[in-house]
Design a protein around this motif. Sequence first.
Motif, mmCIF file in Angstrom:
data_model
loop_
_atom_site.group_PDB
_atom_site.id
_atom_site.type_symbol
_atom_site.label_atom_id
_atom_site.label_comp_id
_atom_site.label_asym_id
_atom_site.label_seq_id
_atom_site.Cartn_x
_atom_site.Cartn_y
_atom_site.Cartn_z
ATOM 1 N N VAL A 38 40.782 42.366 52.111
ATOM 2 C CA VAL A 38 41.028 42.581 50.834
ATOM 3 C C VAL A 38 41.438 41.040 50.484
ATOM 4 N N ALA B 8 42.720 39.690 44.480
ATOM 5 C CA ALA B 8 43.297 40.984 44.042
ATOM 6 C C ALA B 8 44.418 40.877 43.330
ATOM 7 N N THR C 151 42.543 40.510 40.006
ATOM 8 C CA THR C 151 41.643 41.680 39.571
ATOM 9 C C THR C 151 42.384 42.991 39.268
ATOM 10 N N GLY D 34 36.042 37.139 38.812
ATOM 11 C CA GLY D 34 36.724 38.260 39.347
ATOM 12 C C GLY D 34 37.551 39.006 38.181
ATOM 13 N N PHE E 208 30.694 42.474 42.549
ATOM 14 C CA PHE E 208 31.208 41.808 43.372
ATOM 15 C C PHE E 208 30.444 40.977 44.469
ATOM 16 N N HIS F 64 29.911 38.179 48.087
ATOM 17 C CA HIS F 64 30.519 38.958 49.068
ATOM 18 C C HIS F 64 29.340 39.978 49.711
ATOM 19 N N ASP G 138 36.616 44.706 47.488
ATOM 20 C CA ASP G 138 37.102 44.321 46.253
ATOM 21 C C ASP G 138 37.067 45.553 45.357
#
Length: 255
Positions: free
Chosen positions: A71, A76, A79, A140, A166, A172, A180
């Motif tokens: 992560v 994060a 998002t 994101g 993602f 990724h 994600d």
Amino acid sequence: MDVTPLEIVLLCVAALTAGVVDAIAGGGGLVTLPALLATGLPPHVVLGTNKGQSVFGAFAALVRFSRAGLVKGKLAVITFPMGLVGSLLGAALVLLLRPEVLKPVVLVLLVAVAAFLAFRRGPPPGERPEPPARRMMTLGAVIALIIGTYDGFFGPGTGTFLIICFSGLLGHNLTKASADAKVVNFATNLAAVGLFAYRGLVLWHVALPMAAAQFTGAWIGAHMAVRGGDKLVRKVVLLVVVALVIKLGRDVLVG
């Protein structure tokens, strides 16, 4: 709205299974929603109770992915709140539009997702350079907001769509994309639980035992994803997509 002890045990088995699948590829609702509906509960109570237990699975998977270092904190941070806002917006949209209008659109998108996974060419995600930091944060945020809104409004395939976005847009690999996705999933579920609980639509005596099972299953599923890598995630995502296509296709034809 009585649910027998035996039914709760069976619901816990469904939640455990759903937790494993959802942590890897999304689509846990394909297991828990039909199981809850089979008890005879009203649909709105089924939706609320399902969110009441699934939020624990999303949290468990998120923690396991975080412990594996999958992560990305900076991503994060953007998002999570955008997923929260999107879910609330989607819930508000339900008051203006009927969610059923999305079924044909989602069906087409899922078929496109299956084709993307099955016939993708070129360097796989994870072997391509990530976009610049600012662009990655912007993408994101947009992904979390749009799919978060979709989850609050309609929902089926949310985790799967997040993984594909993602992976496809940020480069990724599928395992990282699953991590994600769980950040946004946890945010959207948290928002939904708040709304459903406020309206008294969560049967906690059913949701909490299921939550314990969902938590356990999600931890196992996230562990499997970390160990199995992209090969496992890709297979499970394809299975979930096929199951969603069959379900939504049937709904469109019958409805």
